[in-house]
Design an enzyme around this catalytic site. Structure first.
Site, PDB file in Angstrom:
ATOM      1  N   ASP A 448      34.645  63.706  13.155  1.00 21.62           N
ATOM      2  CA  ASP A 448      35.897  63.914  13.872  1.00 21.62           C
ATOM      3  C   ASP A 448      36.939  62.923  13.371  1.00 21.62           C
ATOM      4  OD1 ASP A 448      35.092  65.940  15.518  1.00 21.62           O
ATOM      5  OD2 ASP A 448      34.421  64.621  17.121  1.00 21.62           O
ATOM      6  N   ASP A 697      31.814  66.199  20.627  1.00 19.87           N
ATOM      7  CA  ASP A 697      31.987  65.590  21.943  1.00 19.87           C
ATOM      8  C   ASP A 697      32.004  66.584  23.103  1.00 19.87           C
ATOM      9  OD1 ASP A 697      34.359  66.802  21.429  1.00 19.87           O
ATOM     10  OD2 ASP A 697      35.614  65.018  21.630  1.00 19.87           O
ATOM     11  N   ASP A 701      30.558  72.105  21.249  1.00 22.57           N
ATOM     12  CA  ASP A 701      30.064  71.538  19.995  1.00 22.57           C
ATOM     13  C   ASP A 701      28.541  71.591  19.914  1.00 22.57           C
ATOM     14  OD1 ASP A 701      32.498  70.852  18.844  1.00 22.57           O
ATOM     15  OD2 ASP A 701      32.609  68.983  19.977  1.00 22.57           O
TER      16      ASP A 701
END
Length: 1014
Positions: A448, A697, A701
Site C-alpha cells: 500500500d 487493511d 482485501d
C-alpha cells in the site's frame, strides 16, 4: 479583501511578528481552564492547536512509562480449554426480547453474564484448543510413531535403560516444543490485548467505557463520530434526541424497521424507488458510516433510524444510540472472516518436513534390511542371547534410534515459535508459524502507499494566494470551512487547522467572536465543504473543496481564473491534492482567496528501506487507490521508478495473456486500484513463479491476503483483515516489513542448518554401524546409542536461540542441495569413525595411549564430531550464541565423563575377530575405563575431523552448480498457456432459445460490462 477588524502590516506573517508575544498567546490558549469538550467551539479549537501532540510520539512515551508496570501473563500451569463463558451459541439467533432494551437503563450485570455464556465474547477469534491436547500432539507424526515403536521394542527386549532414555527423549522434545509455542503465543496474545477496541455502553443506568469484546447482544451502545462501530448494531435514535426512542419502539412493534441487509447492496437499494424493496427511511440521517472496509465504497453512507451499522466500520458523522444485534462471530464481518479461516492450509513447510521425514524413514528401512542380510550370513539370532547387542531385533532398535530424527519436528517448530516471539517484539504478530518460512522466500512485495510507504500525515505545501488577497485570511477561512469536532477530525480538516501554527495572524482572526450557524460536510455532488458563520452581525459563508467547484462559485476575472486553473494543473502534475478556498460576506459576490496544496509525504525511512529491500532481492510494487499523478510523484520521491499504470491499463486496455503478465511483472506500481485488482496482480505474479507478499487493511482485501504467499495486515487493519492475514503488523511503515523479512530469513537459516546437520547425523551412524555389522560383526551398544541421540537433541534445541545471518536473496528449500551436502558430510563422518576404529586393530591400540575401551572411545568420537557438526552447517557468517555453545559444551563434558569412567560400556559378550586383526580386543580394559591422555587425543582428532568437514562444506558452497541446485525459477514464462488463458477469459457462453423452444449455446466475446464485472 482584508480580514474583518484585523489589519496586517505584512502579506505573509509566517516569519513575522513578535515571537515572544506569540508564545505568550499560545500559552494562554493552551492553559484555558476546563476539559476541551466543555469549552466553546473556537476556544476549544485554539486549545487543540496549542496542545496537539503527535499520537505516535505520545504512544512511545506511554509504552516506556508503562514498561515496568506490566503484569505477568497467565501462569504456565493454568492450561486447558477456555472457560465456558467463551463458548458461543451455534446458530447466533438472538431472542427478540433481548433487543427490547431501554436506552436510559441498558441491561444489568447479571444479564451480561448470562448472555455471554450463550454468545461468548464479542470478538473474532480462532478456536482455542486445550494446552494438554496440544502437548499430546507433540507425540504424533510418522517420525514420532517410529520412536514410540522403539519404546515398545525396548520394553519387549527388557532393555530398560534404552526404554527410559527413549521415553525421556520423547518427553523432552514434547515439553520443550509445547513450552516454546506457549511462550510465543503469550507474547502474541499480550500484543493483541494492547490494541483492543473500546466501546461506550449504557448499563444499569450509567454510561461506561468498556472493551468492545465485552459487549453482549441487547447492550445499548453509543456510536459517535470518529469511533469504530464495536458490533453489528441497529440504530435507535439520535443521542441528542432520546425522545425519539418512543417512535423507534412503535416502528419495532409494527415491524416497520429495515431488515438486516447486505451492506454491499444497501446503497443500491436506497436508489431503487417504487420497487417495494425494504422499508422507507425514517426521518433524517442520524449518522454516516464509512463502509469502505466492507464494500470498497469510498463515500460515507447515511444511516437512519432502524438501519444496521456494521462491526469495524467507522462512524464519520453524528452520534446515536444503537442496540447490539449479535456478537462479532455472527456479524457480517465475522461471517466473512469465518469463511476465510475455514480453509485449513498446512503450508509448504509441513510438506517439506514430511518429505524429509519420509525419506529418512525409507533410508532406515533400507539400512535395517542390509543389517539383517549381514546377520543372516553370520547366523545372528532374532533376540538371543538376551544380553548381547548382536541380535536382529537389537539392530532394529539401534537403527530406529539413530535413523529417526525424533527432534526434527520439535526443533524446527521451536525455532519457528522462538522466531515468532522475536517478531512479536518487533510489532509483527505471526498468526501461522509456517508464514515465517513463506516470508523468508518472498521475492516481490506489493505494498500500500498510504501509511506504509507514506506517513499518512497530510502536509500543506506553500499555498497559492490569489492576487490582492491575504494568506492569513485565506488560512483562517480554510479553518472556518472545516469540521471543528476535535475528537475526530478528518485528515484534511486536521492538517488545515494544525497548519495555523505557521500562521499566527490567522489564529488571531479566529480568536474573534465567531459563531458557527451551520456546517455542511463534504458533499460528493458539490465537491466542497461549507460553513456559515457570523461575526458581529456580518454573515460569512466559507467554502473549501475541489478547485473547479470553488472557482465556479466566484465571479473573478478571466485572468485570475486562468491563473488559478494553471496553478491547479501544476499541482496535479506534481502529485499534490489541491483545495480551493473562497468566501462570501453577507450577500456580496463570492471572493476567490487561493488554493491549498496538500501532499502525503513519504516516511523518512521509506527510500532507504526500499533500497534495502531491493538489495535483499525483494522489489517493491506500489498499489494505491490514489490518482496516477500522485502515485507517480510518490514513486519519483522514493526512487521506485515511474512505470506506474492505472487499473484501466491492467483490466480494460485490451491486454491479455503474456503481454498482461509482462505488464504486471515489469510495472513499478498501479494506481486507482480496487481490491479485485490486488487479487489479479498477486495471481499473475504467482503464475510467473514469484513468491508474493501483499499488504491489506480491509475486509475486501481478504481474498488477496489469502491468495498471497504471505498476507500482511498493516497497522490499523480491520479485524477481518487481521484474521485473513498470515502476519499482522502493529507498527506503520515499510521498514517493519523489511525487518521482518530479514528476521524470517535468519529463522530459515537456523532451520536449514539443523536439518542438514540432522540428516548427516542419521547417515553417519547408519553407514558406520551397518558396515561394521557386516564386516566385523560389531556394533556400538544400544545403551550408548540412545545417549548419543539424547545428547544430540539436548544440544541442538539451543539452535532456536542461535545467531544467524540473513541471506542476500530470497531463500527456499533446495532439497537436492541439502541432501547432497548432508550425504557428503555423513559419509565423511562415517569414514572418520572407521579411521579411529581401524587404528584399534593395531595390537597397541593405535589411538589408545595407555588403556581404553573400544565402545567408549567410539562413543566419545561419535558424540564430539556429531555435536560439533552444527557449527559447520550453521556457517561462519555469525558467531554462535552462548546458548548453543553452552549446550554443546555441557553434553561434550558429559560424554567425556562417560568415556573416562566407562559408563554403560558393558561386558565383552561377542566373539572377537581372529588374530592379528583383533589383537587389541584382548587388551582393552574390562571395566570400560579410558585414560585421560587417550581422551585428549580423541578430542584433538575430532577437532581435526571438524576442520576437514568445515573446509568441505565451504568448498561445496562455492560450486555454482551446487549452489543453485534445487532453486526454482522465479520468472517462469509459459507464453502459449498464458495467451490461451488470456483469450479464453474474454469468451463467454451465450444461452438462447430458437423458435421451437430448444436451447442453443453459442461461444462469443464478452461485452466490456461483463469484463468489468469479472
Amino acid at each position: 479583501m482584508a480580514a474583518p477588524r484585523v489589519s496586517f502590516g505584512e502579506k505573509d506573517m509566517e516569519n513575522g511578528g513578535d515571537g515572544a508575544a506569540d508564545r505568550a498567546r499560545s500559552r494562554k490558549w493552551s492553559q484555558a481552564p476546563g476539559n476541551i469538550e466543555d469549552l466553546d467551539e473556537y476556544t476549544a479549537l485554539q486549545k487543540y492547536i496549542s496542545t496537539y501532540r503527535d499520537p505516535r510520539a505520545a504512544e512511545q512515551e506511554e509504552q516506556a512509562a508503562d514498561h515496568e508496570g506490566k503484569k505477568a501473563k497467565q501462569p504456565w500451569y493454568k492450561f486447558g480449554a477456555k472457560p465456558k463463558e467463551g463458548q458461543t451459541s451455534e446458530d447466533g439467533v438472538v431472542p427478540e426480547q433481548w433487543l427490547d432494551t431501554d436506552i436510559k437503563q441498558g441491561i444489568s450485570n447479571s444479564d451480561v453474564e448470562s448472555r455471554r455464556k450463550r454468545f461468548g465474547w464479542n470478538e473474532i477469534a480462532s478456536e482455542k484448543e486445550s494446552l494438554f491436547i496440544k502437548f499430546l500432539m507433540f507425540f504424533t507424526g510418522p517420525i514420532l510413531y517410529v520412536m514410540e515403536l522403539a519404546v515398545i521394542l525396548a520394553a519387549g527386549l527388557r532393555d530398560w535403560i534404552d526404554f527410559g532414555v527413549i521415553v525421556a527423549i520423547l518427553l523432552l522434545n514434547a515439553a520443550v516444543g509445547w513450552y516454546q509455542e506457549k511462550q510465543a503465543a503469550d507474547v502474541v496474545a499480550s500484543l493483541k490485548g494492547d490494541i483492543a477496541m473500546k466501546a461506550v455502553v449504557i448499563r444499569q443506568g450509567q454510561e461506561q467505557d468498556i472493551k468492545a469484546r465485552e459487549l453482549v447482544p441487547g447492550d445499548i451502545c453509543v456510536i459517535e463520530e470518529g469511533q469504530t462501530v464495536p458490533a453489528d448494531c441497529r440504530l435507535i435514535c439520535d443521542y441528542d434526541a432520546p425522545e425519539d426512542f418512543e417512535k423507534y419502539k412503535e416502528l419495532r412493534e409494527q415491524h416497520a424497521l429495515n431488515p438486516e441487509e447486505d451492506p454491499a447492496g444497501s446503497e443500491d437499494k436506497e436508489g431503487e424507488e417504487g420497487e417495494g424493496e425494504g422499508v422507507a427511511h425514517q426521518g433524517h440521517s442520524i449518522i454516516a458510516t464509512d463502509q469502505s472496509a466492507i464494500t470498497g465504497e469510498s463515500l460515507a453512507v447515511d444511516k437512519f433510524m432502524g438501519d444496521m451499522v456494521y462491526y469495524t466500520t467507522g462512524c464519520k458523522r453524528g452520534k446515536a444510540y444503537g442496540v447490539v444485534e449479535t456478537s462479532a462471530k455472527f456479524s457480517f464481518v465475522g461471517r466473512t472472516a469465518t469463511l476465510v479461516q475455514g480453509a485449513k492450509d498446512q503450508g509448504h513447510f509441513k510438506a517439506i518436513m514430511n518429505n524429509i521425514g519420509t525419506s529418512l524413514l525409507v533410508l532406515v528401512m533400507f539400512w535395517i534390511l542390509l543389517a539383517w542380510i549381514g546377520g543372516f550370513f553370520r547366523n545372528i539370532k532374532l533376540a538371543t542371547p538376551e544380553e548381547s547387542d548382536n541380535t536382529l531385533l537389537r539392530y532394529v532398535l539401534i537403527l530406529f534410534i539413530i535413523g529417526v530424527p525424533v527432534g526434527l519436528p520439535v526443533v524446527t517448530t521451536t525455532t519457528l515459535a522462538v522466531g515468532a516471539a522475536y517478531l512479536a517484539k518487533e510489532q509483527a504478530i505471526v498468526q501461522k508459524l509456517t508464514a515465517i518460512e513463506s516470508l523468508a522466500g518472498v521475492d516481490v512485495l506489493c505494498s500500500d502507499k498510504t501509511g506504509t510507504l507514506t506517513a499518512n500525515q497530510l502536509s500543506i505545501r506553500e499555498p497559492y494566494v490569489a492576487e490582492g488577497e491575504d494568506v492569513n485570511w485565506m488560512m483562517a477561512c480554510a479553518a472556518l470551512a472545516s469540521s471543528h469536532n476535535i475528537k475526530s477530525l478528518d485528515p484534511i480538516d486536521k492538517v488545515t487547522i494544525l497548519t495555523l501554527k505557521r500562521y499566527p495572524k490567522a489564529r488571531d482572526i479566529l480568536k474573534d467572536d465567531w459563531k458557527t450557524e451551520k456546517f455542511i460536510p463534504f458533499d460528493p455532488v458539490s465537491k466542497r465543504i461549507t460553513t456559515i458563520c457570523t461575526l458581529r452581525g456580518d454573515r460569512f459563508t466559507c467554502a473549501k473543496g475541489a478547485p473547479k467547484a470553488v472557482l465556479n462559485l466566484t465571479e473573478c476575472s478571466k485572468e485570475t481564473a486562468d491563473h488559478f486553473k494553471e496553478k491547479a494543473s501544476e499541482f496535479a502534475r506534481r502529485g499534490f491534492r489541491s483545495l480551493g478556498v473562497a468566501y462570501q460576506k453577507n450577500n456580496e459576490p463570492w471572493v476567490l482567496l487561493g488554493m491549498l496544496s496538500m501532499f502525503d509525504p513519504p516516511r523518512d525511512d521509506t527510500a532507504q528501506t526500499i533500497v534495502e529491500a531491493q538489495q535483499l532481492g525483494v522489489p517493491v510494487k506500489m498499489l494505491t487507490g490514489d490518482a496516477i499523478a500522485i502515485a507517480k510523484e510518490t514513486c519519483k520521491m522514493l526512487a521506485l521508478g515511474t512505470k506506474v499504470y492505472n487499473s484501466q491499463k491492467l483490466i480494460h486496455s485490451g491486454l491479455s495473456g503474456t503481454t498482461q503478465h509482462d505488464l504486471v511483472e515489469r510495472a513499478d506500481g498501479f494506481a486507482e486500484v480496487f481490491p479485485e485488482h490486488k487479487y489479479q496482480v498477486v495471481e499473475m505474479l504467482q503464475q510467473r513463479g514469484h513468491l508474493t507478499a501483499m499488504t491489506g487493511d480491509g475486509v475486501n482485501d481478504a481474498p488477496s491476503l489469502k491468495k498471497a504467499d504471505c498476507g500482511i495486515a498493516v497497522e490499523g487493519a480491520s479485524e477481518a483483515a487481521q484474521a485473513a492475514a498470515d502476519i499482522v503488523f502493529l507498527a506503520p511503515g515499510l521498514s517493519t516489513i523489511v525487518l521482518a523479512i530479514k528476521i524470517a530469513r535468519q529463522i530459515f537459516q537456523r532451520m536449514k542448518a539443523y536439518i542438514q546437520y540432522r540428516i548427516a547425523l542419521c547417515l553417519h551412524l547408519e553407514i558406520y554401524l551397518v558396515t561394521s555389522i557386516i564386516i566385523i560383526n560389531e556394533t556400538i551398544r544400544s545403551d550408548l546409542i540412545v545417549f548419543i541421540a539424547l545428547f544430540a537433541d539436548l544440544a541442538t534445541v539451543a539452535v532456536a536461540y542461535d545467531n544467524a545471518h540473513s541471506e542476500a536473496r530470497p531463500v527456499e528449500w533446495q532439497l537436492p542441495k541439502i541432501w547432497t551436502i548432508s550425504i557428503i558430510l555423513g559419509i565423511e563422518l562415517a569414514i572418520a569413525t572407521w579411521v579411529i576404529r581401524g587404528a584399534m586393530f593395531i595390537p597397541s591400540g593405535g589411538i589408545v595411549q595407555n588403556w581404553g575401551n573400544i565402545q567408549e572411545i567410539l562413543f566419545l568420537e561419535v558424540a564430539l564430531t556429531e555435536n560439533w557438526l552444527i557449527f559447520v552447517t550453521r556457517g561462519g557468517m555469525t558467531f554462535p550464541s552462548w546458548q548453543l555453545i553452552g549446550a554443546i559444551g555441557a553434553v561434550d563434558a558429559l560424554a567425556t565423563i562417560f568415556c573416562i569412567f566407562g559408563w554403560l560400556s558393558g561386558g565383552i559378550h561377542q566373539s572377537p575377530l581372529p588374530d592379528p586383526l583383533g589383537q587389541y580386543w584382548y587388551k582393552q580394559t574390562g571395566d570400560g575405563h579410558t585414560d585421560v591422555v587417550t581422551v585428549i587425543v580423541i578430542w584433538a582428532y575430532s577437532i581435526g575431523v571438524i576442520i576437514v568437514m568445515a573446509i568441505t562444506y565451504w568448498l561445496l558452497n562455492q560450486i555454482p552448480s551446487l549452489n543453485d541446485l534445487g532453486r526454482k525459477n522465479r520468472n517462469v514464462h509459459d507464453t502459449q498457456m498464458e495467451n490461451i488463458i488470456g483469450h479464453l477469459s474474454k469468451l463467454a457462453l451465450k444461452h438462447e432459445k430458437d423458435e421451437h423452444g430448444e436451447s442453443r449455446w453459442t461461444i462469443m466475446g464478452k461485452t466490456s460490462e461483463e469484463e468489468e464485472e469479472d
